[in-house]
Structure formats: C-alpha cells, structure tokens
Design an enzyme around this catalytic site. Structure first.
Site, mmCIF file in Angstrom:
data_model
loop_
_atom_site.group_PDB
_atom_site.id
_atom_site.type_symbol
_atom_site.label_atom_id
_atom_site.label_comp_id
_atom_site.label_asym_id
_atom_site.label_seq_id
_atom_site.Cartn_x
_atom_site.Cartn_y
_atom_site.Cartn_z
ATOM 1 N N ILE A 97 2.013 2.896 2.458
ATOM 2 C CA ILE A 97 1.797 3.737 3.798
ATOM 3 C C ILE A 97 3.044 3.983 4.834
ATOM 4 O O ILE A 97 2.797 3.213 4.742
ATOM 5 C CB ILE A 97 0.569 3.776 4.212
ATOM 6 N N CYS A 145 8.266 9.035 -22.732
ATOM 7 C CA CYS A 145 6.782 8.089 -21.607
ATOM 8 C C CYS A 145 5.458 9.526 -21.714
ATOM 9 O O CYS A 145 6.396 10.965 -20.749
ATOM 10 C CB CYS A 145 7.252 7.567 -20.323
ATOM 11 N N SER A 185 0.974 -1.075 0.158
ATOM 12 C CA SER A 185 0.120 0.199 0.154
ATOM 13 C C SER A 185 1.036 1.169 -0.548
ATOM 14 O O SER A 185 0.694 2.219 -0.362
ATOM 15 C CB SER A 185 -0.895 -0.576 1.354
ATOM 16 N N CYS A 236 2.307 9.910 -20.662
ATOM 17 C CA CYS A 236 1.700 10.090 -19.723
ATOM 18 C C CYS A 236 2.665 10.753 -18.382
ATOM 19 O O CYS A 236 2.226 11.299 -17.358
ATOM 20 C CB CYS A 236 1.443 8.695 -19.875
ATOM 21 N N HIS A 264 2.495 4.076 7.851
ATOM 22 C CA HIS A 264 1.715 4.133 8.739
ATOM 23 C C HIS A 264 2.182 4.640 10.341
ATOM 24 O O HIS A 264 3.464 4.759 10.646
ATOM 25 C CB HIS A 264 1.670 2.531 9.267
ATOM 26 N N CYS A 287 5.507 3.727 -25.478
ATOM 27 C CA CYS A 287 6.524 4.589 -24.994
ATOM 28 C C CYS A 287 7.448 3.131 -24.633
ATOM 29 O O CYS A 287 8.213 2.872 -24.788
ATOM 30 C CB CYS A 287 6.752 5.389 -23.780
ATOM 31 N N SER A 296 3.183 -6.397 7.707
ATOM 32 C CA SER A 296 2.901 -5.047 7.386
ATOM 33 C C SER A 296 3.139 -4.873 9.418
ATOM 34 O O SER A 296 2.472 -5.074 9.876
ATOM 35 C CB SER A 296 1.554 -3.829 6.842
ATOM 36 N N ARG A 340 2.423 -10.471 1.857
ATOM 37 C CA ARG A 340 2.755 -10.559 3.522
ATOM 38 C C ARG A 340 3.164 -11.347 3.810
ATOM 39 O O ARG A 340 2.469 -12.480 4.054
ATOM 40 C CB ARG A 340 1.986 -9.554 3.632
ATOM 41 N N CYS A 386 -1.585 5.130 -19.946
ATOM 42 C CA CYS A 386 -1.115 3.765 -21.213
ATOM 43 C C CYS A 386 -0.484 2.948 -21.056
ATOM 44 O O CYS A 386 -1.052 1.451 -22.038
ATOM 45 C CB CYS A 386 -0.494 4.978 -22.693
#
Ligand SMILES: Cc1cc2nc3c(=O)[nH]c(=O)nc-3n(C[C@H](O)[C@H](O)[C@H](O)COP(=O)(O)OP(=O)(O)OC[C@H]3O[C@@H](n4cnc5c(N)ncnc54)[C@H](O)[C@@H]3O)c2cc1C
Ligand SMILES: Cc1cc2nc3c(=O)[nH]c(=O)nc-3n(C[C@H](O)[C@H](O)[C@H](O)COP(=O)(O)OP(=O)(O)OC[C@H]3O[C@@H](n4cnc5c(N)ncnc54)[C@H](O)[C@@H]3O)c2cc1C
Lengths: 405, 479
Positions: free
Chosen positions: B46, B404, B44, B406, B48, B444, B339, B312, B439
């Site tokens: 994150i 690239c 994720s 995008c 935490h 690319c 995590s 995990r 894309c």
C-alpha cells in the site's frame, strides 16, 4: 478468418468433438495451446485408458494417438492449430488465437469449448509452514518425470488417494523415488480398489486414512512434512502428529474445471464448478457447447470422448441452422453429490453421470420413471446411466436420487 | 568517490538509483539471489496516505512526501501504481472518535483530500463492506503497487547508469581505520569504499553492530496474508482498513494491482532471533479469516490461491531510524523500516543523498549530465492492439507463445526477464507475474524451467526456486 465450428482445446473431448463435427461435413478449426494434441493424456503413460471405447487397455499417449490419426484423415475439413492459445472469446463469436505463427481473429458459427481442468494448487490448501521448493501438484510432477525426463526428488509423501495420487505413488517408486506414505483425509481410499492394490499394496506404500498434512518445513528445499489424524469435520486431532523427513510433497487434491475464458458468457454450475450444459453439450449461450473436464471432472477418458463427440455433433447441427429449445433442469437429490449434465434436452437420450455422497453397498438410482440398482458405490467413482428419452417425457424438473437398499 | 549500499530492498534500491544521478561509483550488495526479496517481497503493497503516523515522527516526515513522489517515479521507472484511495471504517462511537483524531493528525501531516464519509456514501462506493459500518475516513491519495517491482525497476535503471550490483553476496564484516570504514568484507570478496549506507532491512541492526556504529535493536513482527483469486478482486475498490489500535493498523481487505484480493496482515511480535521465520500458522490464517469477515462479510475462501508471511523490522521507538553515524564517520543507517517504509522510500532516498551525504557529511557530489532517468518495463504483449501484436510476432515469434495462461505471459517476456537478470523461478515470477496466477505454475512452471535452462545454457538441475539450496529437479529419470 471464418469457420463453421471452432473447437477450443485438443484433449480427448476436443478431438472427439472436432472429428464428430467434420464427419457431418463441416469445416472445423481445433486450437490447442500445447505443442501436440492429446491434452492430459500425453503425460499419463500408465495404462487404463480406452476399456469402454475401444474394449482394450491403452496408455494415455496410445489412446490420444488413435484420435490424432483420425484428425489427420479428416485434414481436408479439420485445421489443427497447435502451439496456439485461444485468448478470448467474444459475444460476437469471434475468438482471438495467439501463436508464434501469428495472432488471428477467427469467427465461428458455433464453438465447442473443451479446455479441460487445472489442478488445485498447494497455496489453496492453506497448509501452514514454510514455502520451500519441492512441493508439486501430481500433474506437474508427472509432466516433469514422464515428458521432461526429470527426477523430482528422493523421498516423497503424497497427499490425496484418488487414482491420480496412487498412480503417482507407483510411478515415483518405479523411477527411484522412495514414497514414504500416501495421506488421505477421508476414512476410505479416494480411488479405485484396483489401484489401492496395484499401486500401493504391491509396493508396500502405507496409506494413512483420516489424515492430513498440517505443516511443511524447510526454508530452501522441503525437509519435513507433519501429518495428523482428522476428526469427522477434517479438523486435525492434537496429539496425533507424525513427522516425515522428505524432500518432496506431491499433491493430488482435486481438479477444477477451467471456465474462466467463458466468464460472463455462460452459466457455470455451483456443484461441478464447470460450464453448465445440457445432455447435448449446449451451454446457456446457445452457440457455445462444452464437453469434458471443463464441464465436470470425469473418471474415465472414454466418457469424455463420448461427451466430446456429442457436443461436436450438436454444435455442427447448430452451425447448420438447427435450433434446440426447452431444457429441463436436472438437480441432485438424496445421497447425490453432483450430477452431469445440468439440463436435459429431449432431442436426445440422457447419459447421466452421478457421484454419490458417501460409500453405499447397494442403491437404487431414481430419475423420473427410470430406476436401476447399483452396487459398491463410492464417491470417487461415477455412476453412468443411459436413460431413454421416453422415461423422461413430460417432466419439467428432473431430480436424481440414490435410495439405499 | 565509492559509495556502497548494503541491501537491495525497495529502500536500498531507490537510494542506489538516487546515487547514480551523481558522479560516484555506486555499489549495491545483496545477499539474496535477486533484488527486492527481503521485507520488500511480502507486505501489503500500500502507498499509505500518511494520516496515521504520529505527528513529529520520522515516519510522518517521509510518508505523505513519498506517497506524492510515486506518481512521477512510476512514470519514470514504468511500474504500476493505482490510486485506489483507502477507507478506515468505524463501527461504533469509540471508533468514530478515533477517525476524528486520525483526520486531525492527517491534516497536520499535510495529507491531501481527507474526508469523513457517512454510511450511505461508503456503501455507494464500496457496496460489499459490512452494512453495519457507521463512518469512514476516506483518503484519496492512498494507493497500491508491487513493491518488489519498484526495487527491480530502480536497480535496472541504476544499472544503466553505472551501478555495480553484487547479488548472492553477504556482508560479513568491515575493515576500519581512523574511525572510518575502509573495506566491506563479504563472503566472496572485499570492497574498498568511501561511504557505506546500511539498508539491510531486518538485519540492519546487526550490520551496524559489525560496523561499530549506533543502532536501534530490531525484532521481527510477523504479518501473515491470504491471497485470493482474481474472481474476487473487484469485491472492493479501495483499501479497506479497520479502525487502528495502539498496536497496529489491523487486518485489511484490499485489491492487488494485478486484480486479486489480499487479506492480512496479522501482527505477531517475535524474538530477535527469528528474523528468518516466514512460516504461516493455522492460528494466524484463522485470525485473518475471522477478522476480515467483519469488514467484508462475503468472502469465498474456496478461492484462496496462496498464503504467505512477511516480517517487519520493528524497533522499541516504532519509528524509522535514519541518520549518519556519529561514531563511524562514513556510515549511514537507514533502519527500522517498518510500515510505511515502502511509501516513504522515494522521499528517504532523496533525503539520504541530498541531506545526509551532502549537507550533514559535507561531501559534495556532482550531478551527472548524462543520467538516464527512464526505464522501460518488460512489454506486455496482451496489452498491444491486434495489429501491433501481429507485427511484433511476425518479427519475434516467441511474443505469440503464451506460457503462463492465468496471467497471460508470453515466452518473449520470460526471455526478456532472464536477460534482465532473472536466474531463478522466483526471479522470473516476480518480473513477469508468470506462475503468480490461479494455477500457481501448474501449467507453466515446467516450461519456464526449460526456458531458463535454455537461456542460461545450464542444466535444469542447477536452477532453483529462490536460494542456492532450493533445487527443483535432480538429474534425469533415465538416460
Ligand atoms: C493423472 C491423470 C490420470 C488419469 N488416468 C486415467 C485412466 O487411467 N483412465 C482413464 O480413462 N482416464 C484417466 N484420466 C482422466 C482422463 O485422462 C481425462 O478425463 C481426459 O483426458 C480429459 O480430457 P479433456 O479433453 O476434458 O481435457 P484435457 O486433456 O485437459 O484437454 C484440454 C486441452 O485444452 C487445451 N486448452 C485449454 N484451454 C485452451 C485455450 N484457451 N486455448 C487452446 N487450448 C486450450 C489444453 O492445453 C488441453 O490440451 C486421468 C487423468 C489424469 C489427470
Ligand atoms: C507485513 C508487512 C506489511 C507492510 N505493509 C506496508 C505497506 O502496505 N506500505 C508500506 O509503505 N510499507 C509497508 N511495509 C513496510 C515495507 O515493506 C518496508 O518498510 C520496506 O519493504 C523495507 O524495505 P528495505 O529496503 O528497508 O528492506 P528489505 O526489503 O528487507 O531490504 C533489505 C535487504 O538487505 C539484504 N541484506 C540483509 N543483510 C544483508 C547482508 N549482511 N549482506 C547483504 N545484504 C543483506 C536483505 O536480503 C534485503 O534484501 C510492510 C512491511 C511488512 C512486513
């Protein structure tokens, strides 16, 4: 730097627009991020281009070459920048052009945006399974084969039976890649009957209708693809699974107009997902015109060229001071999936492009006081109608309908 | 002294870098073709805050500490973090009582700035969340980052400080004498060593078994994700959690550092023989869709760009297992890094080097005087001013060739990534974000293949997506 008209993208639409604007005597800059002009045409080495415009059948590169020659003839007025990406366009009409030769800020009186479309990627289909190599969109596979001279795999399955998918099936076969099947989720082929025969039947490639890919397997290179039949809601039907040992999966599942550079500058249309514009190519921001696959996905390059020319002409008239007001909205009605353009401006006639919702043997197109019968309609094939402006006068809203007869 | 780290995930890479601050010969051995491609690649992302780790757990010891260290680390190693803050949302009284518990737990864990917010406050900051929300736990120190980039940055910096990196090399055994490991045996060669640090992610239990050391059994817990287009990135400003259950933190809605929107993860326990199972499933993806709409009701799933899964390493204790072995004297385990292993990683790296090696194993390491702490990221030319960029392009034209579209990555950046070690398409992708956009390489990928071919002086047929068997093209269509 300054110019009258800036054309962004030098595909069929952009080249048409630049030529039309220069023919009216204006200074034009056309910026193309590829090394050569032509856009998607350069990788389409099959024939089938130009039947309407030139009344002869050309390959994509041949079709592009004809316009490239015209750009050169007009080189005193058209500056062609290739290998040049337009990164930004501002409300102040200034564009940022990025190329190995330098970074340039260019101010234009009018802009024609003709950036084309991109392919829907594998990731967007949410197909469960592994994430191996060997999964390509049709355009990527086409470029690798036709331009880079590379073999993309040995045994392939193709998803999507639009013209692009079918043409790829033939191309891969001719280049020595065995195509085990083309899979289509609709109950009918997505492309022209001509292509079903010439690209699939003639090469004994099976077409599985009402079917979809439900899983891909292979931790490194693709090893296996599982397909299944689908019901009317496109949900896979348990028990109908069938598996193919292939190392290549080609996706031809639709194009999406590229509009992101204009985010916040112009309106887009909910159905076409392209730049919303009128029959003269004008967007909701009066100095921005647009044409080609960034406005709606067109079947034939001939239409794209025509739309590009029209947008180029009106953009140059705008750059010279003319103003166009009073747009009438056009919306799809009965049996109509989408229409293009999205607005009508009485300064010109209306060339209307229509996609039907379902296959129909015979239907009457009704638009204002205009009526015309069309036969053998399928959603993948656009209906095109030229509607003179006197048939549309006095309308404050135009609804496009197809009545089955 | 020769110290080997097994596994170049975020934890192993930061440990290796930490070791490079001392006078020692440091080896980092990784079976993948690049660093950060294990658990570190798909999570994720994150940072935490640290309120949901049980008081007294090893997790709680390192999470908020690690979180705080990221500010300085991101500056030193020049990777991106964003302190977006996070919300845990409660929709009924039962969930509200959980928020109160989390708040208390967070205070014991020394998590700064925690606050309970009412509905109005939440909706004023996060107008798109479900208006049925009743209360939220706000954690301002929570943030987001790019986990693989931390591993890349740490390894690049460590390499500058003398690290020896062995990629595409798998540890398959050990040679011991007198209860100590003498040699690490890989599928390619042997390395004689003085200390071994096992940070092999999902496979750390197997490595420990090979070494004859103690371990906790690991099984994979799968987390599937859906990534959406940048058009939706601003739908939330912070990390949005549901109220957690016994089993997991739940399925989240969060912005990614490059402006996209990430949904997930699921939590599916798999048997221990499925540590390679990174498949997504239709049930898993459906579960995400159904769940997130309760948190943020208007998500347009036609804007999906990718789905993927991560695993995990989970243990029965549900806690990190970090210790110097009692049976094998020169072996250290850093395992069960579930995590918030990413968040905790910098604190763990420091602990392993300063406390475990120096205090517990009583091995003195001498600080290097010439350690270079700074690493520079690959320059993003689009972030320069017009004048600066013009100047660069005049010298280096490839900085003006957009490859690239995008994610706006130039040829110069791709060449730079290759010079820093990218050998595969994914190597370029994770270092530059090229092919990462809406894309997904449609424009690319073929160009990047050619650049790799040119820069590596090889044929495109030898270039793979990620692993030795993941070839892209095979020879020419015609001579
Ligand atoms: C595989 C395939 C097969 C086809 N087969 C046929 C056929 O048989 N017959 C037929 O008539 N039609 C066919 N078509 C359709 C036809 O080719 C297209 O409709 C038409 O070429 C589209 O032209 P365009 O100018 O809108 O877009 P494009 O050709 O995509 O051109 C857009 C150009 O803009 C450039 N660009 C975009 N953004 C920027 C930027 N920011 N800065 C600079 N440059 C930019 C792009 O690089 C590109 O060159 C086919 C299409 C495909 C994809
Ligand atoms: C779905 C999910 C969501 C998560 N979300 C978060 C989050 O939001 N925040 C957070 O803080 N943490 C999160 N985590 C946890 C975090 O991702 C991990 O704790 C962290 O990435 C672990 O890093 P690592 O270096 O221990 O493992 P890895 O990244 O797996 O590194 C171990 C490396 O060892 C290598 N290796 C294994 N065996 C051998 C061998 N025999 N020889 C050589 N090399 C070998 C592997 O190839 C691998 O590269 C999440 C994890 C998952 C799966």
């Amino acid at each position: 730097m300054k110019t009258d008209v800036l054309v962004i993208g030098a595909g069929a639409a952009g080249m048409g627009a630049a030529i039309a604007a220069a023919k009216r005597g204006l200074n034009v800059v056309i910026a193309e991020r590829d090394e050569i002009t032509g856009g998607i045409l350069n990788q389409c080495i099959h024939n089938g281009f130009g039947l309407h415009y030139f009344r002869e059948e050309l390959t994509g590169p041949e079709y592009a070459e004809r316009f490239r020659e015209q750009l050169e003839k007009l080189s005193d007025r058209i500056k062609v920048f290739t290998d040049c990406h337009v990164l930004k366009l501002g409300e102040d009409r200034k564009a940022l052009l990025v190329s190995p030769k330098g970074i340039l800020e260019l101010e234009a009186k009018a802009v024609v945006y003709t950036s084309g479309a991109r392919e829907r990627p594998f990731g967007s289909l949410m197909i469960p399974g592994d994430r191996p190599s060997g999964i390509f969109t049709a355009g990527v596979a086409q470029r690798l084969m036709n331009i880079d001279n590379r073999k993309v795999g040995h045994r392939a399955l193709i998803v999507g039976s639009g013209d692009i998918g079918m043409i790829m099936a033939r191309r891969l076969t001719l280049e020595g890649t065995e195509v085990v099947a083309v899979v289509e989720r609709l109950p009918y082929p997505g492309g022209l009957l001509r292509n079903v025969i010439q690209c699939l039947k003639d090469f004994n490639i099976p077409l599985y209708l009402s079917s979809t890919v439900i899983e891909v397997k292979g931790r490194e290179r693709l090893e296996e693809v599982v397909i299944a039949n689908v019901d009317e809601q496109f949900k896979p039907i348990p028990g109908t699974e069938r598996s193919f040992k292939v190392d290549t999966l080609i996706l031809s599942v639709g194009l999406i107009p590229q509009v992101e550079m204009l985010d916040g500058l112009v309106q887009t249309d909910r159905r076409t997902k392209g730049v919303a514009c009128s029959n003269i190519g004008q967007s909701s921001r009066e100095w921005i015109f647009a044409a080609g696959n960034c406005t709606a996905i067109f079947d034939l390059v001939d239409y794209v060229t025509k739309e590009g020319e029209r947008a180029g002409e009106y953009a140059s008239r705008y750059a010279m001071g003319e103003r166009f007001s009073q747009n009438v909205p056009i919306s799809p009605g009965e049996n109509v999936m989408l229409t293009f353009p999205n607005f009508y401006n009485a300064v010109d006639d209306l060339t209307l492009y229509v996609r039907c919702k379902k296959p129909m043997e015979k239907a009457m197109l009704k638009v204002g006081n205009f009526e015309k019968i069309f036969e053998d309609l399928i959603p993948s094939e656009m209906i095109v109608a030229k509607i003179p402006n006197q048939k549309l006068s006095g309308l404050d809203r135009i609804v496009v309908e197809l009545k089955e007869v | 002294m020769k110290i080997a780290v097994i596994g170049a995930g975020v934890v192993g890479s930061l440990i290796a870098r930490e070791l490079c601050k001392y006078d020692a010969e440091v080896l980092l051995i990784e079976k993948n073709m690049d660093v950060g491609w294990g658990v570190t690649k798909a999570n994720s992302a994150i940072l935490h805050a640290g309120y949901d780790d049980p008081v007294g757990s090893v997790r709680s010891k390192f999470c908020s500490l690690g979180n705080a260290m990221y500010t300085e680390l991101a500056k030193e190693l020049d990777f991106e973090i964003k302190r977006t803050g996070s919300y845990v949302l409660a929709f009924n009284d039962e969930e509200i009582s959980v928020l109160h518990k989390l708040l208390k737990q967070g205070e014991v864990n020394k998590v700064p700035g925690l606050e309970l917010h009412d509905r109005d406050e939440i909706l004023s900051r996060e107008p798109r969340v479900n208006p049925k929300v009743k209360m939220g736990l706000w954690a301002p120190t929570a943030g987001i980052t790019e986990p693989w980039m931390i591993a890349i940055a740490a390894v690049e910096n460590a390499l500058e400080n003398g690290l020896k990196l062995f990629l595409n090399e798998e540890v398959i055994g050990f040679e011991k004498s007198n209860g100590k490991i003498k040699k690490i045996i890989t599928n390619k060669q042997e390395h004689s060593v003085d200390i071994v640090i096992n940070v092999a992610g999902l496979f750390a239990d197997e490595i420990s078994k090979l070494a004859g050391a103690e371990y906790v059994p690991l099984h994979p817990r799968k987390g599937q994700y859906i990534l959406l287009d940048k058009k939706l990135g601003k739908i939330v400003n912070s990390v949005i959690f549901p109220t957690p259950t016994e089993k997991s933190k739940g399925i989240l809605v969060l912005p990614t550092i490059d402006g996209g929107l990430l949904l997930g993860p699921t939590a599916e326990d798999l048997p221990s023989d499925r540590k390679h199972d990174l498949t997504t499933t239709s049930e898993g993806l459906q579960q995400i869709k159904d769940f997130v709409l309760k948190l943020v009701p208007d998500i347009d799933f036609s804007l999906v760009v990718k789905t993927f899964a991560g695993l995990r390493p989970e243990s029965p204790q549900k806690d990190f297992f970090i210790s110097a072995s009692r049976t094998v004297q020169n072996f250290i385990n850093v395992m069960a890094m579930r995590s918030p292993g990413l968040t905790a990683a910098p604190a763990i790296a420091k602990y392993v080097v300063e406390d475990l090696i120096q205090d517990q194993l009583k091995l003195t390491l001498k600080r290097k005087r010439n350690f270079k702490s700074k690493r520079e990221a690959i320059k993003k030319y689009t972030q320069l001013s017009l004048e600066e960029w013009q100047e660069v392009v005049a010298r280096k034209p490839s900085a003006g060739r957009m490859v690239c579209f995008c994610n706006e990555v130039t040829e110069a950046e791709i060449v730079e990534a290759i010079s820093r070690g990218a050998r595969t398409l994914d190597g370029v992708k994770f270092r530059t974000r090229a092919m990462f956009g809406r894309c997904q390489g449609g424009f690319c990928m073929s160009k990047i293949l050619k650049i790799l071919e040119r820069e590596l002086g090889t044929d495109a047929s030898n270039i793979t997506l990620k692993s030795p068997g993941s070839w892209i093209v095979d020879g020419k269509v015609r001579e």
